[in-house]
Scaffold this motif. Sequence first.
Motif, PDB file in Angstrom:
ATOM      1  N   PHE A 188       8.007  10.736 -11.898  1.00  0.00           N
ATOM      2  CA  PHE A 188       7.018   9.676 -11.781  1.00  0.00           C
ATOM      3  C   PHE A 188       5.799   9.823 -11.197  1.00  0.00           C
ATOM      4  O   PHE A 188       4.589  10.086 -11.721  1.00  0.00           O
ATOM      5  N   ALA A 189       5.609  10.570  -9.870  1.00  0.00           N
ATOM      6  CA  ALA A 189       4.430  10.714  -9.173  1.00  0.00           C
ATOM      7  C   ALA A 189       3.833  12.121  -9.929  1.00  0.00           C
ATOM      8  O   ALA A 189       2.700  12.302  -9.599  1.00  0.00           O
ATOM      9  N   GLU A 190       4.361  12.845 -10.585  1.00  0.00           N
ATOM     10  CA  GLU A 190       3.591  13.886 -11.223  1.00  0.00           C
ATOM     11  C   GLU A 190       3.103  13.635 -12.715  1.00  0.00           C
ATOM     12  O   GLU A 190       2.406  14.570 -13.429  1.00  0.00           O
ATOM     13  N   LEU A 191       3.256  12.201 -13.270  1.00  0.00           N
ATOM     14  CA  LEU A 191       2.700  11.980 -14.437  1.00  0.00           C
ATOM     15  C   LEU A 191       1.347  11.572 -14.390  1.00  0.00           C
ATOM     16  O   LEU A 191       0.785  11.379 -13.313  1.00  0.00           O
ATOM     17  N   SER A 192       0.498  11.749 -15.463  1.00  0.00           N
ATOM     18  CA  SER A 192      -0.943  11.360 -15.257  1.00  0.00           C
ATOM     19  C   SER A 192      -1.144   9.763 -15.323  1.00  0.00           C
ATOM     20  O   SER A 192      -0.127   8.901 -15.666  1.00  0.00           O
ATOM     21  N   ILE A 193      -2.101   9.591 -14.741  1.00  0.00           N
ATOM     22  CA  ILE A 193      -2.407   7.913 -14.739  1.00  0.00           C
ATOM     23  C   ILE A 193      -2.377   7.357 -15.959  1.00  0.00           C
ATOM     24  O   ILE A 193      -1.709   6.368 -15.967  1.00  0.00           O
ATOM     25  N   ASP A 194      -2.674   7.828 -17.098  1.00  0.00           N
ATOM     26  CA  ASP A 194      -2.378   7.310 -18.436  1.00  0.00           C
ATOM     27  C   ASP A 194      -0.748   6.964 -18.851  1.00  0.00           C
ATOM     28  O   ASP A 194      -0.543   5.944 -19.343  1.00  0.00           O
ATOM     29  N   GLU A 195      -0.147   8.023 -18.195  1.00  0.00           N
ATOM     30  CA  GLU A 195       1.268   7.927 -18.625  1.00  0.00           C
ATOM     31  C   GLU A 195       1.939   6.935 -17.549  1.00  0.00           C
ATOM     32  O   GLU A 195       2.854   6.151 -18.150  1.00  0.00           O
ATOM     33  N   LYS A 196       1.659   6.956 -16.506  1.00  0.00           N
ATOM     34  CA  LYS A 196       1.999   5.885 -15.456  1.00  0.00           C
ATOM     35  C   LYS A 196       1.593   4.583 -16.096  1.00  0.00           C
ATOM     36  O   LYS A 196       2.562   3.483 -16.193  1.00  0.00           O
ATOM     37  N   GLU A 197       0.334   4.283 -16.653  1.00  0.00           N
ATOM     38  CA  GLU A 197       0.177   2.858 -17.048  1.00  0.00           C
ATOM     39  C   GLU A 197       0.913   2.781 -18.347  1.00  0.00           C
ATOM     40  O   GLU A 197       1.263   1.487 -18.300  1.00  0.00           O
ATOM     41  N   VAL A 249       0.952  -1.210  -0.130  1.00  0.00           N
ATOM     42  CA  VAL A 249      -0.190   0.038   0.018  1.00  0.00           C
ATOM     43  C   VAL A 249       1.003   1.118   0.034  1.00  0.00           C
ATOM     44  O   VAL A 249       0.557   2.209  -0.681  1.00  0.00           O
ATOM     45  N   GLN A 250       1.967   1.065   0.915  1.00  0.00           N
ATOM     46  CA  GLN A 250       2.936   2.471   0.891  1.00  0.00           C
ATOM     47  C   GLN A 250       3.481   2.786  -0.447  1.00  0.00           C
ATOM     48  O   GLN A 250       3.360   3.831  -0.809  1.00  0.00           O
ATOM     49  N   LEU A 284      -0.596   5.927  -7.494  1.00  0.00           N
ATOM     50  CA  LEU A 284      -1.076   4.884  -8.348  1.00  0.00           C
ATOM     51  C   LEU A 284      -2.417   4.379  -8.004  1.00  0.00           C
ATOM     52  O   LEU A 284      -2.592   4.365  -6.712  1.00  0.00           O
ATOM     53  N   GLU A 285      -3.271   4.117  -8.859  1.00  0.00           N
ATOM     54  CA  GLU A 285      -4.488   3.341  -8.435  1.00  0.00           C
ATOM     55  C   GLU A 285      -4.469   1.893  -8.358  1.00  0.00           C
ATOM     56  O   GLU A 285      -3.280   1.354  -8.883  1.00  0.00           O
ATOM     57  N   PRO A 286      -5.086   1.208  -7.520  1.00  0.00           N
ATOM     58  CA  PRO A 286      -5.045  -0.338  -7.545  1.00  0.00           C
ATOM     59  C   PRO A 286      -5.084  -0.936  -8.749  1.00  0.00           C
ATOM     60  O   PRO A 286      -4.648  -1.898  -9.033  1.00  0.00           O
TER      61      PRO A 286
END
Length: 122
Positions: A91-100, A7-8, A15-17
């Motif tokens: 990485f933490a500043e990217l959008s969800i789409d970019e992270k995916e 979780v941490q 990030l989303e689960p």
Amino acid sequence: MLFNRIVQFRTYNKLEPATIAKALNVELDEYLKYEDGSITPNISVITDLAKIYKVTINEFYGHTPRLTLHSDDILNDSELSDNGEFDELKFAELSIDEKELILAYRTSENKEQIYKIIIDKK
């Protein structure tokens, strides 16, 4: 406990689960059971999680003296700014789409083909 670390790392990196479940190629329900501690992930899942967060397994388990919940080193890429200087991409500043997309690339068996597609688009 292991589920706390799972979780941490996810929450620290915003990030989303569902994103992590997809990167691990498991159902969301199964991933959520890793987070609540009702299922202990096997070593291959732990290895994949460590790769996603770019830490060693020991760091993932918290067996090192330094705190490894940092996004600065998750992505070792830089981006050229307008003034010609390199700005580190967080990485933490990217959008969800970019992270995916990044997570999909990291877990891909055919990175060369993905890289070629990216280069050809430039």
